[in-house]
Design an enzyme around this catalytic site. Sequence first.
Site, PDB file in Angstrom:
ATOM      1  N   ASP A  90       0.855  -1.189   0.000  1.00  0.00           N
ATOM      2  CA  ASP A  90       0.000   0.000   0.000  1.00  0.00           C
ATOM      3  C   ASP A  90       0.891   1.239   0.000  1.00  0.00           C
ATOM      4  O   ASP A  90       1.898   1.277   0.718  1.00  0.00           O
ATOM      5  CB  ASP A  90      -0.900  -0.019   1.239  1.00  0.00           C
ATOM      6  CG  ASP A  90      -2.023   0.983   1.157  1.00  0.00           C
ATOM      7  OD1 ASP A  90      -1.746   2.199   1.117  1.00  0.00           O
ATOM      8  OD2 ASP A  90      -3.185   0.554   1.142  1.00  0.00           O
ATOM      9  N   ASN A 101     -12.958  -3.583   2.187  1.00  0.00           N
ATOM     10  CA  ASN A 101     -13.902  -2.481   2.310  1.00  0.00           C
ATOM     11  C   ASN A 101     -14.845  -2.571   1.116  1.00  0.00           C
ATOM     12  O   ASN A 101     -14.394  -2.717  -0.020  1.00  0.00           O
ATOM     13  CB  ASN A 101     -13.180  -1.137   2.302  1.00  0.00           C
ATOM     14  CG  ASN A 101     -12.191  -1.012   3.442  1.00  0.00           C
ATOM     15  OD1 ASN A 101     -12.438  -1.481   4.545  1.00  0.00           O
ATOM     16  ND2 ASN A 101     -11.056  -0.390   3.178  1.00  0.00           N
ATOM     17  N   GLN A 142     -14.076   2.147   1.032  1.00  0.00           N
ATOM     18  CA  GLN A 142     -13.554   1.713  -0.273  1.00  0.00           C
ATOM     19  C   GLN A 142     -13.355   2.938  -1.157  1.00  0.00           C
ATOM     20  O   GLN A 142     -14.272   3.727  -1.368  1.00  0.00           O
ATOM     21  CB  GLN A 142     -14.497   0.723  -0.953  1.00  0.00           C
ATOM     22  CG  GLN A 142     -13.923   0.138  -2.228  1.00  0.00           C
ATOM     23  CD  GLN A 142     -14.830  -0.908  -2.870  1.00  0.00           C
ATOM     24  OE1 GLN A 142     -16.002  -1.054  -2.526  1.00  0.00           O
ATOM     25  NE2 GLN A 142     -14.274  -1.637  -3.818  1.00  0.00           N
ATOM     26  N   HIS A 187     -10.018  -5.687  -3.519  1.00  0.00           N
ATOM     27  CA  HIS A 187      -8.685  -5.927  -2.973  1.00  0.00           C
ATOM     28  C   HIS A 187      -8.813  -6.126  -1.470  1.00  0.00           C
ATOM     29  O   HIS A 187      -9.612  -5.480  -0.809  1.00  0.00           O
ATOM     30  CB  HIS A 187      -7.722  -4.776  -3.290  1.00  0.00           C
ATOM     31  CG  HIS A 187      -8.180  -3.438  -2.814  1.00  0.00           C
ATOM     32  ND1 HIS A 187      -9.194  -2.736  -3.439  1.00  0.00           N
ATOM     33  CD2 HIS A 187      -7.776  -2.678  -1.773  1.00  0.00           C
ATOM     34  CE1 HIS A 187      -9.389  -1.584  -2.797  1.00  0.00           C
ATOM     35  NE2 HIS A 187      -8.544  -1.526  -1.782  1.00  0.00           N
ATOM     36  N   HIS A 243      -6.848  -6.062   2.158  1.00  0.00           N
ATOM     37  CA  HIS A 243      -5.702  -5.477   2.848  1.00  0.00           C
ATOM     38  C   HIS A 243      -5.123  -6.522   3.797  1.00  0.00           C
ATOM     39  O   HIS A 243      -5.803  -6.938   4.735  1.00  0.00           O
ATOM     40  CB  HIS A 243      -6.132  -4.260   3.668  1.00  0.00           C
ATOM     41  CG  HIS A 243      -6.717  -3.149   2.854  1.00  0.00           C
ATOM     42  ND1 HIS A 243      -6.028  -1.988   2.607  1.00  0.00           N
ATOM     43  CD2 HIS A 243      -7.920  -3.031   2.233  1.00  0.00           C
ATOM     44  CE1 HIS A 243      -6.785  -1.181   1.880  1.00  0.00           C
ATOM     45  NE2 HIS A 243      -7.943  -1.802   1.640  1.00  0.00           N
TER      46      HIS A 243
END
Length: 111
Positions: free
Chosen positions: A30, A85, A92, A98, A100
């Site tokens: 990230d 999310n 989101q 995706h 995390h």
Amino acid sequence: MSDCIFCTIVAGGIPADVVVETDNVVAFRDIAPKAPLHVLVAPKTHVPNVAAAAREIPEILAEMAIVAQQVADAESGGEFRWIFNTGPSAGQTVFHVHGHVMNGGSLGWSE
């Protein structure tokens, strides 16, 4: 999708710090980590959220879980949170599913 940042990353149009890549999944760090380990695991196929992934690409969603575990095994002794999310009010901001992969530091949750 041409306007999806993760699709652009998958296509190689935007550089990313990739930690694991398979034929179907890419895991990359990230750019604004919220924990010492914060890696995003995304399918190369565009779907908007985890529920859509479960309906449309369940085998790739399972592969995402395997990749998430590989990241955690390599970077945090195998322990991790895998957070999805779904929707703007849930946080989101990129509408390409995706998860995390996070560990270390305080995530603000007791369980």
